[in-house]
Design a protein around this motif. Sequence first.
Motif, PDB file in Angstrom:
ATOM      1  N   MET A  60      -7.512  -4.167  -7.405  1.00  0.00           N
ATOM      2  CA  MET A  60      -8.164  -2.965  -6.883  1.00  0.00           C
ATOM      3  C   MET A  60      -8.654  -2.082  -8.025  1.00  0.00           C
ATOM      4  SD  MET A  60      -6.176  -1.857  -3.386  1.00  0.00           S
ATOM      5  CE  MET A  60      -4.673  -1.326  -4.181  1.00  0.00           C
ATOM      6  N   LEU A 101       0.810  -1.220   0.000  1.00  0.00           N
ATOM      7  CA  LEU A 101       0.000   0.000   0.000  1.00  0.00           C
ATOM      8  C   LEU A 101       0.842   1.268   0.000  1.00  0.00           C
ATOM      9  CD1 LEU A 101      -2.863  -0.908   2.516  1.00  0.00           C
ATOM     10  CD2 LEU A 101      -3.041  -0.720   0.030  1.00  0.00           C
ATOM     11  N   LEU A 130      -7.332   1.684  -2.547  1.00  0.00           N
ATOM     12  CA  LEU A 130      -7.967   0.685  -1.685  1.00  0.00           C
ATOM     13  C   LEU A 130      -9.317   1.183  -1.186  1.00  0.00           C
ATOM     14  CD1 LEU A 130      -7.886  -1.968  -0.001  1.00  0.00           C
ATOM     15  CD2 LEU A 130      -6.778  -0.632   1.801  1.00  0.00           C
ATOM     16  N   VAL A 157      -9.302  -6.429   5.914  1.00  0.00           N
ATOM     17  CA  VAL A 157      -8.604  -7.288   4.960  1.00  0.00           C
ATOM     18  C   VAL A 157      -8.246  -8.585   5.678  1.00  0.00           C
ATOM     19  CG1 VAL A 157      -6.565  -7.547   3.495  1.00  0.00           C
ATOM     20  CG2 VAL A 157      -7.672  -5.310   3.709  1.00  0.00           C
ATOM     21  N   ARG A 188      -2.048   4.221  -3.887  1.00  0.00           N
ATOM     22  CA  ARG A 188      -2.586   2.895  -3.560  1.00  0.00           C
ATOM     23  C   ARG A 188      -3.485   2.949  -2.327  1.00  0.00           C
ATOM     24  NH1 ARG A 188       2.538  -1.257  -4.600  1.00  0.00           N
ATOM     25  NH2 ARG A 188       3.178  -0.377  -6.611  1.00  0.00           N
TER      26      ARG A 188
END
Length: 228
Positions: free
Chosen positions: A218, A110, A147, A166, A143
């Motif tokens: 994603m 991420l 998400l 998650v 990122r």
Amino acid sequence: HRRIAWEMLQYAVIGTESMDADHWRCFKKGFYMQCANTLNVPDIARSFLGGIEEFISSAQNSTIDGFYDLRLRIICRLGIEAMDRFAAACAEAGEGFEGKIFEEIFKEFLTEVGSPCPQLLDAQKHQFNSEVKLSGIQSPTFRLRLLCWAVTGAPRVIDEGEPIRVFLVEDDDSTYIPISVEEGVRSSYISTGTSTYNANAEPKNARAAIHHWLLTQMLESIGSYTTV
């Protein structure tokens, strides 16, 4: 007092420039344009629970500047044997995975920038929603926002409701493969065996392959519904 307060706010936000300038007049006109439901931005702000102050506060708090701005829970649901297999797979994958837990691996994904496989991503870009601007992929929050966008429909933090969760689950977990899926189809969800990589091709290693897969998953999850 109200006039002075307004002038102080204007000077703090905009400066001493006159609001009669053409660009500010255009800005104000755009600010009052009607949305699809006939409301405009001031109407929305005034109707917000808690008033304009809460609207501004919520907008500020929803901004993503870093990983810890996310409302995110990373949960591991692996049993002992599965954890051992996961650790062995990480060790075999080599640099970037060896000795790390799932939370560390996902956080690294991420917080990284750019594309792990630029050529592959370019070949797939026609599959992604046009609202996503890949030109911003070098941003350190790209990122993170992606998400949120993929999960909640908005590239920002939404304070209401449950945080994003998650899960790392086993191959046969019902949250990964629904029980109703036929046995013949279930095998398509599970990849077995090993992969080899070429440093001169994409993906060049396991880390690039997994990061590229997560990134495209994603991107593909962002559909026409959005709260942007």
